[in-house]
Design a protein around this motif. Structure first.
Motif, mmCIF file in Angstrom:
data_model
loop_
_atom_site.group_PDB
_atom_site.id
_atom_site.type_symbol
_atom_site.label_atom_id
_atom_site.label_comp_id
_atom_site.label_asym_id
_atom_site.label_seq_id
_atom_site.Cartn_x
_atom_site.Cartn_y
_atom_site.Cartn_z
ATOM 1 N N ARG A 181 11.451 30.085 -28.785
ATOM 2 C CA ARG A 181 10.592 30.392 -29.934
ATOM 3 C C ARG A 181 10.808 29.387 -31.064
ATOM 4 O O ARG A 181 9.845 28.934 -31.700
ATOM 5 N N GLU A 182 12.064 29.042 -31.312
ATOM 6 C CA GLU A 182 12.370 28.093 -32.385
ATOM 7 C C GLU A 182 11.748 26.726 -32.104
ATOM 8 O O GLU A 182 11.175 26.095 -32.996
ATOM 9 N N ARG A 183 11.854 26.277 -30.869
ATOM 10 C CA ARG A 183 11.299 24.967 -30.519
ATOM 11 C C ARG A 183 9.773 25.003 -30.570
ATOM 12 O O ARG A 183 9.140 24.052 -31.055
ATOM 13 N N ALA A 184 9.174 26.094 -30.100
ATOM 14 C CA ALA A 184 7.715 26.210 -30.158
ATOM 15 C C ALA A 184 7.238 26.228 -31.608
ATOM 16 O O ALA A 184 6.229 25.592 -31.953
ATOM 17 N N ALA A 185 7.958 26.937 -32.483
ATOM 18 C CA ALA A 185 7.578 27.008 -33.894
ATOM 19 C C ALA A 185 7.665 25.644 -34.570
ATOM 20 O O ALA A 185 6.873 25.328 -35.466
ATOM 21 N N ALA A 186 8.630 24.826 -34.116
ATOM 22 C CA ALA A 186 8.818 23.499 -34.704
ATOM 23 C C ALA A 186 7.938 22.440 -34.053
ATOM 24 O O ALA A 186 7.993 21.266 -34.428
ATOM 25 N N GLY A 187 7.127 22.846 -33.067
ATOM 26 C CA GLY A 187 6.271 21.892 -32.381
ATOM 27 C C GLY A 187 7.013 21.004 -31.406
ATOM 28 O O GLY A 187 6.511 19.935 -31.026
ATOM 29 N N LEU A 188 8.213 21.417 -30.980
ATOM 30 C CA LEU A 188 9.021 20.644 -30.041
ATOM 31 C C LEU A 188 8.704 21.066 -28.611
ATOM 32 O O LEU A 188 8.290 22.203 -28.364
ATOM 33 N N PRO A 189 8.905 20.176 -27.652
ATOM 34 C CA PRO A 189 8.590 20.523 -26.261
ATOM 35 C C PRO A 189 9.518 21.623 -25.737
ATOM 36 O O PRO A 189 10.690 21.708 -26.124
ATOM 37 N N ILE A 190 8.976 22.469 -24.873
ATOM 38 C CA ILE A 190 9.773 23.529 -24.259
ATOM 39 C C ILE A 190 9.808 23.348 -22.741
ATOM 40 O O ILE A 190 10.217 24.250 -22.019
ATOM 41 N N ASP A 191 9.417 22.159 -22.284
ATOM 42 C CA ASP A 191 9.489 21.838 -20.856
ATOM 43 C C ASP A 191 10.937 21.952 -20.389
ATOM 44 O O ASP A 191 11.857 21.516 -21.083
ATOM 45 N N GLY A 192 11.119 22.496 -19.212
ATOM 46 C CA GLY A 192 12.465 22.652 -18.675
ATOM 47 C C GLY A 192 13.159 23.913 -19.141
ATOM 48 O O GLY A 192 14.243 24.228 -18.650
ATOM 49 N N LEU A 193 12.558 24.618 -20.095
ATOM 50 C CA LEU A 193 13.126 25.875 -20.577
ATOM 51 C C LEU A 193 12.356 27.074 -20.038
ATOM 52 O O LEU A 193 12.928 28.152 -19.841
ATOM 53 N N VAL A 194 11.064 26.879 -19.834
ATOM 54 C CA VAL A 194 10.192 27.930 -19.295
ATOM 55 C C VAL A 194 9.336 27.310 -18.198
ATOM 56 O O VAL A 194 9.132 26.089 -18.172
ATOM 57 N N PRO A 195 8.809 28.111 -17.276
ATOM 58 C CA PRO A 195 7.874 27.568 -16.284
ATOM 59 C C PRO A 195 6.675 26.921 -16.983
ATOM 60 O O PRO A 195 6.278 27.344 -18.069
ATOM 61 N N GLN A 196 6.089 25.923 -16.339
ATOM 62 C CA GLN A 196 4.986 25.199 -16.962
ATOM 63 C C GLN A 196 3.829 26.116 -17.313
ATOM 64 O O GLN A 196 3.186 25.964 -18.356
ATOM 65 N N ALA A 197 3.553 27.102 -16.443
ATOM 66 C CA ALA A 197 2.436 28.019 -16.713
ATOM 67 C C ALA A 197 2.695 28.822 -17.987
ATOM 68 O O ALA A 197 1.761 29.129 -18.739
ATOM 69 N N VAL A 198 3.960 29.159 -18.244
ATOM 70 C CA VAL A 198 4.308 29.886 -19.472
ATOM 71 C C VAL A 198 4.185 28.963 -20.681
ATOM 72 O O VAL A 198 3.668 29.366 -21.736
ATOM 73 N N ALA A 199 4.637 27.726 -20.548
ATOM 74 C CA ALA A 199 4.499 26.758 -21.642
ATOM 75 C C ALA A 199 3.032 26.561 -21.997
ATOM 76 O O ALA A 199 2.666 26.503 -23.188
ATOM 77 N N ASP A 200 2.172 26.472 -20.979
ATOM 78 C CA ASP A 200 0.741 26.297 -21.222
ATOM 79 C C ASP A 200 0.149 27.523 -21.914
ATOM 80 O O ASP A 200 -0.699 27.395 -22.818
ATOM 81 N N TYR A 201 0.600 28.713 -21.528
ATOM 82 C CA TYR A 201 0.104 29.956 -22.143
ATOM 83 C C TYR A 201 0.514 30.014 -23.614
ATOM 84 O O TYR A 201 -0.285 30.381 -24.489
ATOM 85 N N ILE A 202 1.764 29.657 -23.891
ATOM 86 C CA ILE A 202 2.253 29.658 -25.277
ATOM 87 C C ILE A 202 1.432 28.701 -26.128
ATOM 88 O O ILE A 202 1.051 29.025 -27.269
ATOM 89 N N GLU A 203 1.129 27.529 -25.585
ATOM 90 C CA GLU A 203 0.337 26.548 -26.320
ATOM 91 C C GLU A 203 -1.106 27.017 -26.502
ATOM 92 O O GLU A 203 -1.667 26.929 -27.611
ATOM 93 N N GLU A 204 -1.676 27.561 -25.445
ATOM 94 C CA GLU A 204 -3.072 28.008 -25.504
ATOM 95 C C GLU A 204 -3.262 29.124 -26.526
ATOM 96 O O GLU A 204 -4.262 29.135 -27.267
#
Length: 213
Positions: A181-204
């Motif tokens: 959550r902290e990295r997503a809030a700061a606009g930092l990549p979260i690759d390698g922390l969550v599955p790609q489909a989850v990263a895409d959902y968070i961004e979308e």
């Protein structure tokens, strides 16, 4: 996944807020599946966690369920379960175990949790009933001494009371939902922390950005 439709003799249940689900959750589910020789593991996102406040930037229960479904889409033997989200209100594990047991009275249930969560077991709702309904599998990080003595005392006490318990030795998992959550809030990549489909959902859905969705 509806437990009624789940044809499995042994079912693991891994609950939590999953805000969001991350690679550590999936590693724990897969590890328990193999080490305990379970037929299936259910990820059960809570509707409202009773023991901690909901974060201001939290995803909705429905969004957390959707992310769990995306996270396990390609995992054999692991699926997401909507019981607590559909039930609504405060999510108590004993109620979930009772519901799964009623749906599958022939199945052997195992509740999977981390050592930090296990230490709070005595404060849970109806812990005695919970221990009657399920085997408890506690994941302890390899080489970690954090809470070791306290956990040993808890395990010893529960064993005296007839609880069915096992310890899962896990490699260190250097990821947490709060970090994501902290990295997503700061606009930092979260690759390698969550599955790609989850990263895409968070961004979308612009989750954890501190903005209205």
């Amino acid at each position: 996944m509806d437990p009624v439709q789940l044809q499995a003799a042994s079912i693991g249940i891994l609950g939590g807020t999953f805000n969001p689900p991350h690679d550590g959750h999936l590693r724990l589910a897969r590890h328990a599946l193999g080490e305990l020789k379970l037929d299936h593991v259910l990820l059960v996102p809570s509707h409202t966690p009773p023991h901690k406040p909901v974060q201001a930037d939290s995803a909705t229960p429905e969004q957390r369920l959707a992310m769990c479904e995306l996270a396990v889409a390609d995992l054999d033997g692991v699926s997401a379960c909507a019981l607590e989200v559909l039930r609504g209100g405060a999510s108590y594990t004993v109620d979930t175990l009772s519901e799964v047991h009623d749906a599958r009275p022939d199945a052997d249930l195992t509740l999977i949790m981390g050592a930090d969560v296990a230490l709070t077991l005595p404060s849970w709702r109806r812990p005695g009933s919970l221990l009657e309904l399920a085997h408890i599998a506690v994941a302890r990080r390899e080489g970690s001494e954090s809470g070791g003595e306290e956990l040993a005392r808890l395990v010893e006490g529960l064993a005296r009371d007839g609880a069915r318990m096992s310890i899962l030795e896990m490699p260190p998992i250097e990821v947490s939902s709060s970090l994501v959550r902290e990295r997503a809030a700061a606009g930092l990549p979260i690759d390698g922390l969550v599955p790609q489909a989850v990263a895409d959902y968070i961004e979308e859905h612009r989750l954890y950005k501190g903005r209205k969705r």
